[in-house]
Design a protein around this motif. Sequence first.
Motif, PDB file in Angstrom:
ATOM      1  N   SER A  61       0.833  -1.197   0.000  1.00  0.00           N
ATOM      2  CA  SER A  61       0.000   0.000   0.000  1.00  0.00           C
ATOM      3  C   SER A  61       0.872   1.252   0.000  1.00  0.00           C
ATOM      4  O   SER A  61       2.055   1.210   0.308  1.00  0.00           O
ATOM      5  CB  SER A  61      -0.915   0.011   1.228  1.00  0.00           C
ATOM      6  OG  SER A  61      -0.133   0.189   2.388  1.00  0.00           O
ATOM      7  N   ALA A  62       0.266   2.369  -0.368  1.00  0.00           N
ATOM      8  CA  ALA A  62       1.003   3.631  -0.410  1.00  0.00           C
ATOM      9  C   ALA A  62       1.510   3.986   0.981  1.00  0.00           C
ATOM     10  O   ALA A  62       2.625   4.493   1.129  1.00  0.00           O
ATOM     11  CB  ALA A  62       0.118   4.740  -0.960  1.00  0.00           C
ATOM     12  N   TYR A  63       0.719   3.712   1.985  1.00  0.00           N
ATOM     13  CA  TYR A  63       1.131   4.015   3.361  1.00  0.00           C
ATOM     14  C   TYR A  63       2.393   3.236   3.723  1.00  0.00           C
ATOM     15  O   TYR A  63       3.340   3.790   4.271  1.00  0.00           O
ATOM     16  CB  TYR A  63       0.004   3.694   4.339  1.00  0.00           C
ATOM     17  CG  TYR A  63       0.414   3.845   5.777  1.00  0.00           C
ATOM     18  CD1 TYR A  63       0.528   5.106   6.345  1.00  0.00           C
ATOM     19  CD2 TYR A  63       0.731   2.738   6.563  1.00  0.00           C
ATOM     20  CE1 TYR A  63       0.931   5.259   7.664  1.00  0.00           C
ATOM     21  CE2 TYR A  63       1.128   2.880   7.874  1.00  0.00           C
ATOM     22  CZ  TYR A  63       1.218   4.148   8.418  1.00  0.00           C
ATOM     23  OH  TYR A  63       1.620   4.298   9.711  1.00  0.00           O
ATOM     24  N   THR A  64       2.416   1.945   3.403  1.00  0.00           N
ATOM     25  CA  THR A  64       3.570   1.112   3.724  1.00  0.00           C
ATOM     26  C   THR A  64       4.814   1.597   2.989  1.00  0.00           C
ATOM     27  O   THR A  64       5.902   1.647   3.556  1.00  0.00           O
ATOM     28  CB  THR A  64       3.279  -0.356   3.364  1.00  0.00           C
ATOM     29  OG1 THR A  64       2.067  -0.762   3.994  1.00  0.00           O
ATOM     30  CG2 THR A  64       4.418  -1.267   3.798  1.00  0.00           C
ATOM     31  N   ARG A  65       4.658   1.987   1.724  1.00  0.00           N
ATOM     32  CA  ARG A  65       5.807   2.483   0.964  1.00  0.00           C
ATOM     33  C   ARG A  65       6.333   3.786   1.550  1.00  0.00           C
ATOM     34  O   ARG A  65       7.544   4.001   1.642  1.00  0.00           O
ATOM     35  CB  ARG A  65       5.427   2.675  -0.498  1.00  0.00           C
ATOM     36  CG  ARG A  65       5.301   1.336  -1.230  1.00  0.00           C
ATOM     37  CD  ARG A  65       5.044   1.552  -2.668  1.00  0.00           C
ATOM     38  NE  ARG A  65       3.670   2.079  -2.786  1.00  0.00           N
ATOM     39  CZ  ARG A  65       3.131   2.509  -3.905  1.00  0.00           C
ATOM     40  NH1 ARG A  65       3.821   2.519  -5.016  1.00  0.00           N
ATOM     41  NH2 ARG A  65       1.884   2.947  -3.929  1.00  0.00           N
ATOM     42  N   ILE A  66       5.444   4.673   1.976  1.00  0.00           N
ATOM     43  CA  ILE A  66       5.865   5.950   2.557  1.00  0.00           C
ATOM     44  C   ILE A  66       6.573   5.718   3.890  1.00  0.00           C
ATOM     45  O   ILE A  66       7.603   6.327   4.177  1.00  0.00           O
ATOM     46  CB  ILE A  66       4.665   6.907   2.711  1.00  0.00           C
ATOM     47  CG1 ILE A  66       4.191   7.356   1.346  1.00  0.00           C
ATOM     48  CG2 ILE A  66       5.031   8.104   3.565  1.00  0.00           C
ATOM     49  CD1 ILE A  66       2.896   8.139   1.370  1.00  0.00           C
ATOM     50  N   VAL A  67       6.023   4.816   4.713  1.00  0.00           N
ATOM     51  CA  VAL A  67       6.646   4.519   6.003  1.00  0.00           C
ATOM     52  C   VAL A  67       8.036   3.935   5.801  1.00  0.00           C
ATOM     53  O   VAL A  67       8.999   4.342   6.461  1.00  0.00           O
ATOM     54  CB  VAL A  67       5.759   3.564   6.837  1.00  0.00           C
ATOM     55  CG1 VAL A  67       6.529   2.996   8.011  1.00  0.00           C
ATOM     56  CG2 VAL A  67       4.522   4.292   7.314  1.00  0.00           C
ATOM     57  N   ASN A  68       8.175   3.014   4.870  1.00  0.00           N
ATOM     58  CA  ASN A  68       9.485   2.411   4.619  1.00  0.00           C
ATOM     59  C   ASN A  68      10.482   3.437   4.093  1.00  0.00           C
ATOM     60  O   ASN A  68      11.641   3.442   4.481  1.00  0.00           O
ATOM     61  CB  ASN A  68       9.355   1.251   3.631  1.00  0.00           C
ATOM     62  CG  ASN A  68       8.621   0.070   4.247  1.00  0.00           C
ATOM     63  OD1 ASN A  68       8.569  -0.065   5.462  1.00  0.00           O
ATOM     64  ND2 ASN A  68       8.030  -0.762   3.405  1.00  0.00           N
ATOM     65  N   ARG A  69      10.017   4.311   3.216  1.00  0.00           N
ATOM     66  CA  ARG A  69      10.906   5.331   2.665  1.00  0.00           C
ATOM     67  C   ARG A  69      11.322   6.322   3.753  1.00  0.00           C
ATOM     68  O   ARG A  69      12.476   6.705   3.857  1.00  0.00           O
ATOM     69  CB  ARG A  69      10.206   6.072   1.525  1.00  0.00           C
ATOM     70  CG  ARG A  69      11.078   7.128   0.893  1.00  0.00           C
ATOM     71  CD  ARG A  69      10.367   7.839  -0.219  1.00  0.00           C
ATOM     72  NE  ARG A  69       9.235   8.561   0.346  1.00  0.00           N
ATOM     73  CZ  ARG A  69       8.153   8.890  -0.336  1.00  0.00           C
ATOM     74  NH1 ARG A  69       8.041   8.552  -1.590  1.00  0.00           N
ATOM     75  NH2 ARG A  69       7.184   9.561   0.234  1.00  0.00           N
ATOM     76  N   THR A  70      10.372   6.725   4.602  1.00  0.00           N
ATOM     77  CA  THR A  70      10.664   7.685   5.661  1.00  0.00           C
ATOM     78  C   THR A  70      11.636   7.089   6.672  1.00  0.00           C
ATOM     79  O   THR A  70      12.561   7.762   7.123  1.00  0.00           O
ATOM     80  CB  THR A  70       9.364   8.113   6.367  1.00  0.00           C
ATOM     81  OG1 THR A  70       8.475   8.616   5.393  1.00  0.00           O
ATOM     82  CG2 THR A  70       9.639   9.169   7.408  1.00  0.00           C
ATOM     83  N   GLN A  71      11.455   5.838   7.038  1.00  0.00           N
ATOM     84  CA  GLN A  71      12.354   5.207   8.004  1.00  0.00           C
ATOM     85  C   GLN A  71      13.740   5.035   7.415  1.00  0.00           C
ATOM     86  O   GLN A  71      14.731   5.133   8.121  1.00  0.00           O
ATOM     87  CB  GLN A  71      11.802   3.863   8.451  1.00  0.00           C
ATOM     88  CG  GLN A  71      10.629   4.008   9.387  1.00  0.00           C
ATOM     89  CD  GLN A  71      10.071   2.668   9.790  1.00  0.00           C
ATOM     90  OE1 GLN A  71      10.419   1.643   9.222  1.00  0.00           O
ATOM     91  NE2 GLN A  71       9.185   2.672  10.756  1.00  0.00           N
ATOM     92  N   GLN A  74      15.232   8.921   7.484  1.00  0.00           N
ATOM     93  CA  GLN A  74      15.442   9.551   8.783  1.00  0.00           C
ATOM     94  C   GLN A  74      16.106   8.636   9.794  1.00  0.00           C
ATOM     95  O   GLN A  74      16.718   9.100  10.744  1.00  0.00           O
ATOM     96  CB  GLN A  74      14.116  10.041   9.361  1.00  0.00           C
ATOM     97  CG  GLN A  74      13.525  11.178   8.572  1.00  0.00           C
ATOM     98  CD  GLN A  74      12.209  11.611   9.163  1.00  0.00           C
ATOM     99  OE1 GLN A  74      11.702  10.967  10.064  1.00  0.00           O
ATOM    100  NE2 GLN A  74      11.664  12.688   8.662  1.00  0.00           N
TER     101      GLN A  74
END
Length: 109
Positions: A61-71, A74
């Motif tokens: 999901s888009a949420y999972t991709r964003i979380v993985n990219r952010t982690q 940062q």
Amino acid sequence: MENPGWMRLIVVGLVLAALAIGYFLLSGSFVKTKPKSEVSNKVVVVETPTPKVSGVTATASAYTRIVNRTQGIQGGVQTLPATGFPLTLIGIFSAGAAVAGFGLRKFPN
């Protein structure tokens, strides 16, 4: 410049400017290289199961991709530096504005 009121206003302005410059010199605001805040290098990996449709694999999901990219960027939780504006300096600027306004009340137009 023969009016002592103008001279008093100029002196107050110069004193306020000197106080502001002194504050900035003492607080280190003119320093080009400031100490960097420590950031936690602990990487937190959260694995979530991805649903699968029979015969076809579903994308994350888009949420999972964003979380993985952010982690990945940062590296976890970041502690930001305290960069608030000092209340005493706000008081000094307010007093300077009040004095300037009081001095200019003779000229309504």
